[in-house]
Design a protein around this motif. Structure first.
Motif, PDB file in Angstrom:
ATOM      1  N   VAL A   1       1.067  -1.117   0.005  1.00  0.00           N
ATOM      2  CA  VAL A   1       0.018   0.123   0.162  1.00  0.00           C
ATOM      3  C   VAL A   1       0.947   1.400   0.090  1.00  0.00           C
ATOM      4  CG1 VAL A   1      -1.549   1.711   1.266  1.00  0.00           C
ATOM      5  CG2 VAL A   1      -2.485  -1.411   1.136  1.00  0.00           C
ATOM      6  N   CYS A   2       1.904   1.287   0.959  1.00  0.00           N
ATOM      7  CA  CYS A   2       2.702   2.857   0.638  1.00  0.00           C
ATOM      8  C   CYS A   2       3.362   2.373  -0.296  1.00  0.00           C
ATOM      9  CB  CYS A   2       3.316   2.665   2.272  1.00  0.00           C
ATOM     10  SG  CYS A   2       2.862   2.493   3.736  1.00  0.00           S
TER      11      CYS A   2
ATOM     12  N   SER B   1       9.041   7.947   4.429  1.00  0.00           N
ATOM     13  CA  SER B   1       8.709   6.941   5.260  1.00  0.00           C
ATOM     14  C   SER B   1       8.887   5.350   4.808  1.00  0.00           C
ATOM     15  CB  SER B   1       7.565   6.987   5.055  1.00  0.00           C
ATOM     16  OG  SER B   1       6.832   8.102   5.472  1.00  0.00           O
ATOM     17  N   LEU B   2       8.735   5.457   2.943  1.00  0.00           N
ATOM     18  CA  LEU B   2       8.895   4.229   2.767  1.00  0.00           C
ATOM     19  C   LEU B   2      10.587   3.669   3.412  1.00  0.00           C
ATOM     20  CD1 LEU B   2       7.317   2.159   0.825  1.00  0.00           C
ATOM     21  CD2 LEU B   2       7.902   3.263  -1.295  1.00  0.00           C
TER      22      LEU B   2
ATOM     23  N   LEU C   1      16.659   8.136  11.885  1.00  0.00           N
ATOM     24  CA  LEU C   1      17.278   8.511  10.504  1.00  0.00           C
ATOM     25  C   LEU C   1      16.041   9.317   9.367  1.00  0.00           C
ATOM     26  CD1 LEU C   1      19.421  10.531   9.418  1.00  0.00           C
ATOM     27  CD2 LEU C   1      20.040   7.931   8.033  1.00  0.00           C
ATOM     28  N   CYS C   2      15.362   8.607   8.522  1.00  0.00           N
ATOM     29  CA  CYS C   2      14.191   8.535   7.655  1.00  0.00           C
ATOM     30  C   CYS C   2      13.215   9.692   7.847  1.00  0.00           C
ATOM     31  CB  CYS C   2      13.963   7.279   6.705  1.00  0.00           C
ATOM     32  SG  CYS C   2      14.503   6.479   6.146  1.00  0.00           S
ATOM     33  N   ASN C   3      12.777   9.249   9.440  1.00  0.00           N
ATOM     34  CA  ASN C   3      11.457  10.469   9.912  1.00  0.00           C
ATOM     35  C   ASN C   3      12.068  11.694   9.759  1.00  0.00           C
ATOM     36  OD1 ASN C   3       9.632   9.127  10.110  1.00  0.00           O
ATOM     37  ND2 ASN C   3      10.140   8.224  12.156  1.00  0.00           N
TER      38      ASN C   3
ATOM     39  N   CYS D   1       6.319   6.082  10.683  1.00  0.00           N
ATOM     40  CA  CYS D   1       6.686   6.338   8.818  1.00  0.00           C
ATOM     41  C   CYS D   1       4.786   5.630   7.953  1.00  0.00           C
ATOM     42  CB  CYS D   1       7.389   5.307   8.112  1.00  0.00           C
ATOM     43  SG  CYS D   1       9.128   5.832   8.845  1.00  0.00           S
ATOM     44  N   LEU D   2       4.817   4.415   8.735  1.00  0.00           N
ATOM     45  CA  LEU D   2       2.819   4.173   8.093  1.00  0.00           C
ATOM     46  C   LEU D   2       1.733   5.327   7.898  1.00  0.00           C
ATOM     47  CD1 LEU D   2       0.688   2.351   7.274  1.00  0.00           C
ATOM     48  CD2 LEU D   2       1.078   1.464   8.878  1.00  0.00           C
TER      49      LEU D   2
END
Length: 348
Positions: free
Chosen positions: A44-45, A90-91, A102-104, A287-288
């Motif tokens: 979905v993401c 987020s993916l 780190l992504c956030n 992330c989700l």
């Protein structure tokens, strides 16, 4: 004993079987067949991210080809990229779970820069630095603005002078400077093993990183709200309110939401269970949720930023262009050679 899917188990006050490490990407895909919930989330993401990236590319091309003013065009493209960048970071955090922190943080830094870009965009709507001082010279700017000043009704108002405009700029711009610096420090501490996401102990860096982040963000948004409230009437033709709302939602989603998720994890309101059964599960939940929120909000971003309506407006009146001071250049040709008094707005 080490769980291949979810890392090394450890004991916590709320759950004595919750692993303390997220899996690596290799470990995730080795056992992903046993976790259908994770497969559904990734599918979905991924679809949402691909769609948003395609829409962003189309919107950026449209803006680049239809908005004639370079500064305004650049600011709008930056802002259009907020939610696609949220989806991309987020993916990555979902496919590579140990990179979720780190992504956030990266998504939060990008937004901090975009917040300043939105401030610059509003100045450009006025016609530049000199024009904003002229048009706001008789407007009272109130310090009694949320999220801080609304609790102090005794706070005064002030006139928009060059010095006060500079102060507001600094208050907004500091967020774009401090956030990358905090990210750098966080990365160093994280690699050193001294940054534990979700830990609110007084001797942990996580607590102080979030205090600095919140303080910087609140100061920036306080200054920005003051500026926005004073600009609603002079810039009513630019549809400022819906633009402000979608940017504010990005602030809540990227900087504030994750702190509340961390608290919910610490209190075990979000249990250590599938699809993210680890101590640092709040980062992957962020992330989700951020991806799903981006899918909902991004169409509104396109509606108000990917358009000429509300982004190309001339300020017309009777007479010649007024200059703020001797030697000041004429207002941009896009705003016509006319007086600022008695403004009417015409969409080009």
């Amino acid at each position: 004993m080490r769980d291949v899917m979810f890392g090394t188990t450890t004991k916590t006050p709320l759950n004595d079987t919750c692993p303390d490490f997220d899996p690596t990407a290799g470990e995730l895909f080795e056992t992903i067949g046993d976790h259908p919930g994770v497969i559904s989330i990734l599918v979905v993401c991924t679809i949402i991210t691909i769609i948003e990236c395609i829409l962003f590319c189309e919107a950026a091309h449209y803006v680049a080809s239809t908005i004639p003013y370079t500064d305004r065009r650049n600011c709008i493209i930056w802002i259009l990229g907020i939610y696609p960048v949220f989806c991309l970071t987020s993916l990555l955090g979902l496919y590579i779970p140990r990179s979720a922190v780190l992504c956030n943080l990266t998504a939060s830094v990008y937004f901090s820069v975009c917040l300043y870009q939105f401030f610059v965009l509003i100045i450009d709507y006025y016609g530049g630095h000199d024009s904003i001082l002229l048009q706001m010279s008789n407007i009272e700017v109130s310090l009694r603005s949320p999220p801080i000043g609304c609790f102090f009704p005794c706070l005064p108002t002030f006139k928009m002078t060059e010095k006060n405009l500079l102060r507001i700029k600094i208050a907004v711009f500091q967020c774009a400077l401090i956030r990358p610096f905090v990210l750098f420090v966080t990365e160093v501490l994280w690699l050193n093993g001294t940054y534990v996401p979700g830990s609110l102990a007084s001797d942990e860096a996580f607590l102080y990183v979030n205090i600095i982040t919140l303080t910087s963000t609140i100061i920036a948004i306080y200054a920005f709200i003051m500026f926005y409230r004073a600009s609603r009437e002079p810039l009513h033709g630019f549809k400022l309110t819906p633009k402000f709302i979608v940017v504010q939602l990005a602030l809540i989603c990227s900087n504030i939401q994750i702190i509340f998720l961390g608290i919910l994890v610490l209190t075990d309101v979000i249990p250590c269970d599938d699809p993210f059964p680890t101590d640092s599960r709040h980062n992957r939940w962020q992330c989700l949720i951020l991806t799903l929120e981006s899918a909902i909000i991004f169409p509104f971003v396109l509606k108000f930023f990917r358009t000429r309506n509300g982004n190309i407006v001339s300020i017309l009146g009777n007479g010649r262009v007024k200059e703020i001071k001797e030697g000041a250049s004429l207002l941009r040709k896009s705003y016509s050679s006319s007086s600022i008094s008695g403004n009417t707005y015409v969409t080009l």
